[in-house]
Design a protein around this motif. Sequence first.
Motif, mmCIF file in Angstrom:
data_model
loop_
_atom_site.group_PDB
_atom_site.id
_atom_site.type_symbol
_atom_site.label_atom_id
_atom_site.label_comp_id
_atom_site.label_asym_id
_atom_site.label_seq_id
_atom_site.Cartn_x
_atom_site.Cartn_y
_atom_site.Cartn_z
ATOM 1 N N PHE A 1 -7.053 -12.167 -2.781
ATOM 2 C CA PHE A 1 -6.680 -11.125 -3.720
ATOM 3 C C PHE A 1 -6.200 -11.757 -5.005
ATOM 4 O O PHE A 1 -5.126 -12.325 -5.071
ATOM 5 N N LEU B 1 -6.805 -6.944 -8.850
ATOM 6 C CA LEU B 1 -5.538 -6.271 -8.610
ATOM 7 C C LEU B 1 -5.601 -4.789 -8.937
ATOM 8 O O LEU B 1 -5.218 -3.937 -8.141
ATOM 9 N N LEU C 1 -7.408 -2.429 -6.398
ATOM 10 C CA LEU C 1 -6.728 -2.146 -5.148
ATOM 11 C C LEU C 1 -5.540 -1.215 -5.358
ATOM 12 O O LEU C 1 -5.278 -0.323 -4.562
ATOM 13 N N SER D 1 -10.928 0.529 4.144
ATOM 14 C CA SER D 1 -9.578 0.976 3.811
ATOM 15 C C SER D 1 -9.327 2.362 4.395
ATOM 16 O O SER D 1 -10.244 3.176 4.527
ATOM 17 N N SER E 1 -5.834 -1.821 3.645
ATOM 18 C CA SER E 1 -7.176 -2.325 3.386
ATOM 19 C C SER E 1 -7.389 -3.676 4.052
ATOM 20 O O SER E 1 -6.490 -4.528 4.043
ATOM 21 N N SER F 1 -4.132 -5.744 2.836
ATOM 22 C CA SER F 1 -3.241 -5.240 1.796
ATOM 23 C C SER F 1 -2.624 -3.919 2.216
ATOM 24 O O SER F 1 -3.279 -3.098 2.873
ATOM 25 N N LEU G 1 -0.516 -0.682 0.374
ATOM 26 C CA LEU G 1 -0.087 -0.085 -0.879
ATOM 27 C C LEU G 1 0.666 1.204 -0.610
ATOM 28 O O LEU G 1 0.400 1.895 0.369
ATOM 29 N N LEU H 1 2.541 -2.862 -4.092
ATOM 30 C CA LEU H 1 1.469 -3.518 -3.356
ATOM 31 C C LEU H 1 1.979 -4.803 -2.713
ATOM 32 O O LEU H 1 2.714 -5.565 -3.339
ATOM 33 N N ASN I 1 0.110 -8.011 -0.433
ATOM 34 C CA ASN I 1 -1.172 -8.511 0.056
ATOM 35 C C ASN I 1 -1.020 -9.921 0.617
ATOM 36 O O ASN I 1 -0.284 -10.734 0.068
ATOM 37 N N TYR I 2 -1.718 -10.172 1.708
ATOM 38 C CA TYR I 2 -1.827 -11.532 2.239
ATOM 39 C C TYR I 2 -3.301 -11.841 2.461
ATOM 40 O O TYR I 2 -4.048 -11.009 2.996
ATOM 41 N N SER I 3 -3.724 -13.021 2.062
ATOM 42 C CA SER I 3 -5.082 -13.464 2.358
ATOM 43 C C SER I 3 -5.055 -14.938 2.714
ATOM 44 O O SER I 3 -4.131 -15.673 2.346
ATOM 45 N N TYR J 1 -0.321 -15.148 -1.235
ATOM 46 C CA TYR J 1 0.496 -13.940 -1.210
ATOM 47 C C TYR J 1 0.485 -13.301 -2.595
ATOM 48 O O TYR J 1 0.470 -13.995 -3.613
#
Length: 292
Positions: free
Chosen positions: A3, A8, A11, A180, A194, A236, A238, A257, A259-261, A282
């Motif tokens: 992400f 950004l 999302l 999502s 998502s 993610s 939100l 928001l 998010n972790y990837s 993060y």
Amino acid sequence: MNFSKTNLAALILAVTGAGAPGFAQNENAEGETTQVRGAGVFAGDWLTLGIGAGYAPSYDGSDNYTFFPAPLAQGSVSGFDFGARGPGLYVDLVRDTNSRKNVKILAGPLVRVRTDRNGDIKDAVVRSLGKEDVAIEVGATAGVSITQMMNPFDRLTLSADVQWDVAKAHRGRIISPSISYSTPLTPAIFTSLSLSAIHIDDNYADTYFSIDAAGNLASGLPQFDADGGWKSFGASFLGGFDLSGDARDGGWSVFGLANYSRLTGDAKRSPVTSIRGDANQYFLAAGVSYTF
């Protein structure tokens, strides 16, 4: 998915804009459109504008973080939806006519600007590799959106984006599938979860994750020949809150928001990640929006 600053806004708008019209209307057993507790601002043409601030890695795979602004825009005109794709835009050319109960096909063009490894690179060693050119990516998005899965106002969306760089920055191709689920908890509170991934080709991988002999000499990092494949997977969450207490009347709202990837494949093995950065990525963001 990974992400980045590039996606950004897209999302965030899944909660602040795209989730809200689920309140607007429904169809009865005879297929006739009926109002659900008042269609409000989303009954016809509408527009959501906003500004947010994000906190994200300074480059793809970095363990140094930076703040950045995130302007937002999404809306619908004459049944055609449009919105932000990070620094870019998409348009859904399948007109929303409510001809099929609960199901909407999504398809249309998109354009994005990618600035990875072009701006503020915090790590001096990675910075010594030199900045990459800004990429202009053109492609398409397609998918399906299904409403009323578990309540009258929720939405499940399965979609995929594909785009190619036309500015000869990385000369590559990116495919981004995602799923999502969005649902309001109250007339004022919206949530969305998502799951996404990113697949890249060899050209993209070589530009952002390979290190050639010149890069080795400049940075001291070992040479590395990156191949394409799955670049990242992520999740993610939100949330949005309408400040009037009812999203159907438009006006001001706030959003957040998290998010972790995780990078995978050669994106993870590259020295810019494995030695100078971190495969765990993060992202946090928050802001305000206005719908009318």
